[in-house]
Every structure is written in C-alpha cells, then in structure tokens.
Motif scaffolding. Sequence first.
Motif: not given
Length: 331
Positions: A298-325
Amino acid sequence: MDLCRRMLLIRHFEESLIGLHDQGRFEGHYHVYIGQEATAVPALSCLGQKDFLFTTHRNHGHLLARGADPGKLFAEILGRKDGYNHGKGGTFHVAAAELGFLHTSGIVAGIIPLAVGAAYAAKARKSDQITVCLIGDGALEEGAAPESFNIASLWKLPVLFLCENNGKYGAGRAAGAAQSATMAVYPLTDLPVAYKIPARQIDGTDAGAVHAAFSEAVAKIRQGEGAQFIETQTVRWPGSETNWPAVPAPTDVSLAWDVSAVPERAREWYRSSDPVLIFIRELVEKGAATKTEIAEIDKSARQAIEQAARFALASPFPGLDEALKDVFAPR
Ligand SMILES: Cc1ncc(C[n+]2csc(CCOP(=O)(O)OP(=O)(O)O)c2C)c(N)n1
Ligand SMILES: [Mg+2]
C-alpha cells in the motif's frame, strides 16, 4: 500480490484525482473506477500483450489495470503535454495503442461497434488477437448493443464483452428491486443470449471468480468459438452516487478489519462491498500475505501515485502551435 498492488494503485489514483479536481487542477466532468477494481485487474490480466481494448467514461481503472503509467494518465486528464494523447483526449478519450487501447468514448455504447470492427479486422487478418469491449450496464439500453451482438455472433468474431453492472443507475437494478427500471430485458445476460452469445454473471468483487471466468472465456475465443459476454456485478461506491465524485473516507488498508473510521452512511459499503478490502482480507485469511506485507504494498502504491501526480502537475499545457496537430479537421 501484483493484483493487490494494482488494485491499490487504482484506488489511490482515483482518490488523488478527486483531490486534484477539488483543488481546481482540471475542469469538466469525470468518473472514477472506485468499487470495480477487482473486476478489471484480474480480468485484464488474462489478456495477451497484443490484444485490443475499447473502454468508456469509467476508463481510468481499465488503463491502470493494464499497466498504464499513472503519471501519463494524470497528465492526460489534466490536459498536459506529457499525457497519453498530449492532453487532447482528456478523461473521456484516452487512447493508448501501446497498451492495446484503441479508443475510449464518453458516448455510452459508442465503442461497441468499434470493438466489433476491431475484432472483425483481427479475424480478417487471421491474427489471434482478441478484442475486449468494456461497457457499463447502461450501454445495453442503446441500439448499438444488439446490432453489434448480432454481427459478432453471426460472424463468430473474437470479441469479449465485459459488462460491468454497478447497479442503481442505467440498466442496473436498484438494491432489492426484482427488475431493472430501464431495461425490459432482465437479467441483462438474456440480451446477448438472445443473439446466441454465451453469457455469464459473476460477482465483480470476487477477484478469483472474475479471473476464472475470464481465463475460460479468453481460451474459448482463442479456440475460435466466437463472441462471449460476461456481466460482473458490483455495488456502486457511495462516492459515485452524485454527479461529482466525493470520497466518504480515504482508503486505508486497516479498513479491511475495522471500518469504524468511515462515516456511518458509507460504512456498510466499506464493510461488505469494497472489492479491494475484500481481496486484502482474503489474501491475509488464506495465508497468502501478512498484514505487514499488505501495508508495504500500500505504501509503495501511494508513493507511486504521489510521484505520478507531481509529474503531471509539472508538465506544461500543450502550446497553441500544437492545437491542430494530430487532429482530423476539414479545412
Ligand atoms: C449516448 C449517451 N447517452 C447519455 C449519456 C449520459 N451518460 C453518461 S454516463 C451515463 C450512465 C451510463 O451508465 P453505465 O453505462 O451503466 O455506466 P456507469 O456510469 O454506471 O458506470 C449516461 C446516461 C452519454 N454519455 N451518452
Ligand atoms: Mg452502470
């Protein structure tokens, strides 16, 4: 133990997602898989790497059960660049071809004909890939369901329909009611059976029963017997009873033995219908794991999820130039 870890990973992912939503980290509607973990995890463990899957608005658990990266999945739901579809699919339209997920659709029953089409393609190419069509009980109310059952049966297509009946809404029967309020056909398995598709009902909180039923159905399909249908029954998680998911009590593995920390209105569900807690109790009672080992997983699953959430929150939004890609749009 691996199944247990995956179930806990799904549970912590979904509870954490609800927290992210409540903090205003993403907009729009979403649904969580809490209460159905013991269906997807053992069921999808019966598949091969090259098999195809199509899923619905309640897809997160299906993806994670199949080994999806929780960081990329959070990022997708949060509309970030590092998501499975660079943030353009969101919770309702995640595709992850490397895991076999060709499409998710928030349109109830929308994926059924697509799944049958993928199964037809596999048969036409003489490959041994099977397709799993993950639907809720509500999907059986749509015309796409019987039309697809007809073709899947007539053409003996390699498709496994997994209908998760989570009760109360849609075609699911309210507790104590003899019949569904929205389906003239009941039990639900009478519908595929009318199209000569072998169908079974399984307790979706019993991981062993789900695994046994799926192993058998997958083997039959690979032997060329054609479409199969399995209905798994669960009791709806009290946190999914309103339009917006809300956690009555954060999951702690100690709840498997003592639910007194759960608010009274939700206590009975955690005591007798929570598939993750049922599985944990079973592992310990049958001597497959100690309480300490469960707490470590359980502890390792929680840690994996905390790390995953940090990864997602640090990821940028896609740029406007990618809107039609990567999108199909007529000029
Ligand atoms: C064609 C269509 N009709 C209605 C809706 C609105 N809707 C979203 S989820 C849902 C309930 C679906 O029930 P079920 O398939 O049993 O899934 P559950 O949410 O119970 O897991 C409905 C009616 C929709 N998304 N698509
Ligand atoms: Mg349902």
